[in-house]
Design an enzyme around this catalytic site. Sequence first.
Site, PDB file in Angstrom:
ATOM      1  N   ASP A  43       0.847  -1.148   0.058  1.00  0.00           N
ATOM      2  CA  ASP A  43      -0.098   0.128   0.019  1.00  0.00           C
ATOM      3  C   ASP A  43       1.004   1.311  -0.153  1.00  0.00           C
ATOM      4  O   ASP A  43       1.588   1.299   0.943  1.00  0.00           O
ATOM      5  CB  ASP A  43      -0.937  -0.008   1.146  1.00  0.00           C
ATOM      6  CG  ASP A  43      -1.702   1.423   1.278  1.00  0.00           C
ATOM      7  OD1 ASP A  43      -2.542   1.527   0.374  1.00  0.00           O
ATOM      8  OD2 ASP A  43      -1.684   2.043   2.272  1.00  0.00           O
ATOM      9  N   VAL A  44       0.626   2.050  -0.987  1.00  0.00           N
ATOM     10  CA  VAL A  44       1.630   3.154  -1.180  1.00  0.00           C
ATOM     11  C   VAL A  44       0.983   4.591  -0.735  1.00  0.00           C
ATOM     12  O   VAL A  44      -0.033   4.888  -1.473  1.00  0.00           O
ATOM     13  CB  VAL A  44       2.085   3.437  -2.669  1.00  0.00           C
ATOM     14  CG1 VAL A  44       3.144   4.459  -2.956  1.00  0.00           C
ATOM     15  CG2 VAL A  44       2.761   2.028  -3.078  1.00  0.00           C
TER      16      VAL A  44
ATOM     17  N   THR B  61      -1.603  10.609   6.515  1.00  0.00           N
ATOM     18  CA  THR B  61      -1.324  11.952   5.720  1.00  0.00           C
ATOM     19  C   THR B  61      -2.473  12.823   5.708  1.00  0.00           C
ATOM     20  O   THR B  61      -2.484  14.283   6.290  1.00  0.00           O
ATOM     21  CB  THR B  61      -0.367  11.868   4.638  1.00  0.00           C
ATOM     22  OG1 THR B  61       0.636  11.034   4.807  1.00  0.00           O
ATOM     23  CG2 THR B  61       0.039  13.270   4.072  1.00  0.00           C
TER      24      THR B  61
ATOM     25  N   ALA C  66      -7.707   4.532  -4.087  1.00  0.00           N
ATOM     26  CA  ALA C  66      -7.228   3.217  -3.972  1.00  0.00           C
ATOM     27  C   ALA C  66      -7.300   2.523  -2.559  1.00  0.00           C
ATOM     28  O   ALA C  66      -7.789   1.560  -2.168  1.00  0.00           O
ATOM     29  CB  ALA C  66      -6.270   2.553  -4.727  1.00  0.00           C
ATOM     30  N   ASP C  67      -6.830   3.437  -1.631  1.00  0.00           N
ATOM     31  CA  ASP C  67      -6.919   3.083  -0.117  1.00  0.00           C
ATOM     32  C   ASP C  67      -8.022   3.268   0.231  1.00  0.00           C
ATOM     33  O   ASP C  67      -8.251   2.167   1.095  1.00  0.00           O
ATOM     34  CB  ASP C  67      -5.871   4.148   0.593  1.00  0.00           C
ATOM     35  CG  ASP C  67      -6.284   5.702   0.300  1.00  0.00           C
ATOM     36  OD1 ASP C  67      -7.031   5.868  -0.860  1.00  0.00           O
ATOM     37  OD2 ASP C  67      -5.738   6.633   1.013  1.00  0.00           O
ATOM     38  N   ARG C  68      -9.039   4.014  -0.017  1.00  0.00           N
ATOM     39  CA  ARG C  68     -10.279   4.023   0.398  1.00  0.00           C
ATOM     40  C   ARG C  68     -11.139   2.733   0.158  1.00  0.00           C
ATOM     41  O   ARG C  68     -11.867   2.261   1.000  1.00  0.00           O
ATOM     42  CB  ARG C  68     -11.209   5.281   0.093  1.00  0.00           C
ATOM     43  CG  ARG C  68     -10.363   6.668   0.562  1.00  0.00           C
ATOM     44  CD  ARG C  68     -10.947   7.775  -0.046  1.00  0.00           C
ATOM     45  NE  ARG C  68     -12.246   7.941   0.610  1.00  0.00           N
ATOM     46  CZ  ARG C  68     -12.995   9.201   0.126  1.00  0.00           C
ATOM     47  NH1 ARG C  68     -12.784   9.711  -1.056  1.00  0.00           N
ATOM     48  NH2 ARG C  68     -14.380   9.296   0.751  1.00  0.00           N
TER      49      ARG C  68
ATOM     50  N   ASP D  26      -9.501   6.619   8.274  1.00  0.00           N
ATOM     51  CA  ASP D  26      -8.111   6.309   8.174  1.00  0.00           C
ATOM     52  C   ASP D  26      -7.390   7.598   8.345  1.00  0.00           C
ATOM     53  O   ASP D  26      -7.334   8.754   7.734  1.00  0.00           O
ATOM     54  CB  ASP D  26      -7.944   6.082   6.542  1.00  0.00           C
ATOM     55  CG  ASP D  26      -6.460   5.480   6.291  1.00  0.00           C
ATOM     56  OD1 ASP D  26      -5.620   5.791   7.108  1.00  0.00           O
ATOM     57  OD2 ASP D  26      -6.505   4.808   5.238  1.00  0.00           O
TER      58      ASP D  26
ATOM     59  N   ASN E 298       4.254   6.993   3.613  1.00  0.00           N
ATOM     60  CA  ASN E 298       4.949   5.756   3.953  1.00  0.00           C
ATOM     61  C   ASN E 298       4.392   4.653   2.960  1.00  0.00           C
ATOM     62  O   ASN E 298       3.074   4.914   2.386  1.00  0.00           O
ATOM     63  CB  ASN E 298       4.605   5.171   5.329  1.00  0.00           C
ATOM     64  CG  ASN E 298       5.181   6.112   6.532  1.00  0.00           C
ATOM     65  OD1 ASN E 298       6.588   6.304   6.417  1.00  0.00           O
ATOM     66  ND2 ASN E 298       4.460   6.588   7.350  1.00  0.00           N
TER      67      ASN E 298
END
Length: 257
Positions: free
Chosen positions: A6-7, A132, A108-110, A129, A11
Amino acid sequence: MLLVVDVGNTNIVFGVYKGRSLLHDWRIASNKDKTSDEYGMLINQILQNVQIKPVDINATIISSVVPNLMYTLQNMVIKYFNHNPLVVGAGVKTGINILYDNPKEVGADRIVNAVAVSEDYEGDSIIVDVGTAITFCVLDQGKNYLGGIIMPGISISAEALFSRTSKLPKIEIKKPDRVIGKSTITSMQSGLYYGFSSMIDGIVAHICEEWGKDPSKINIIATGGFANMLVSESAYNFIVDRDLTLKGLRYIYELNR
């Protein structure tokens, strides 16, 4: 073994699954200037420290909110692990119905977090979440992604205080001993900690009011680097799930393989 990556903006979090068991996970800095070879050698060195060889990794899935790093990491996987990674994006099955005006706009993270919650938790859910950026996602019990909120994270605000003012110093982000600060540093720490923790609670309250839900009867889940700190004194019964994104990546891989 499955390598999940996961980018994020600050981090890169990655881990290795054997079946459904997360064997190890790590966090390294996101650096847009690093080449695929630099990332390949770094990740391989980390894996070798726990006796995992490149040939042990037979599949990889990547999600990213940093477009410049996606090409680099795809090439890294091809060169150092000898296979094409699955990339979370358009055309990838998720098992959830995204009710955004334009579903392609959802990060994509969501999506990955929502998939993990849809698999691991029953009922309606709010996902926070705390990275950042701080994102809020709303998912109903029918696996419908209803939308959410995006706001600057605590580290962005701390950096802005330092860079956009003449006399305020760069500080460690931590919970202070008291609300009323007795120095510039403790006053800043109090403003950041209590400001963001109160803001998270306030937004959860607004979501529940608009959604018409009793917060005691839904899942309120936090993940991300600052999750433990900022929801520790919440008025709500937060579930802190540090591995939520990595689990979501594994679920998406299994759904698409």
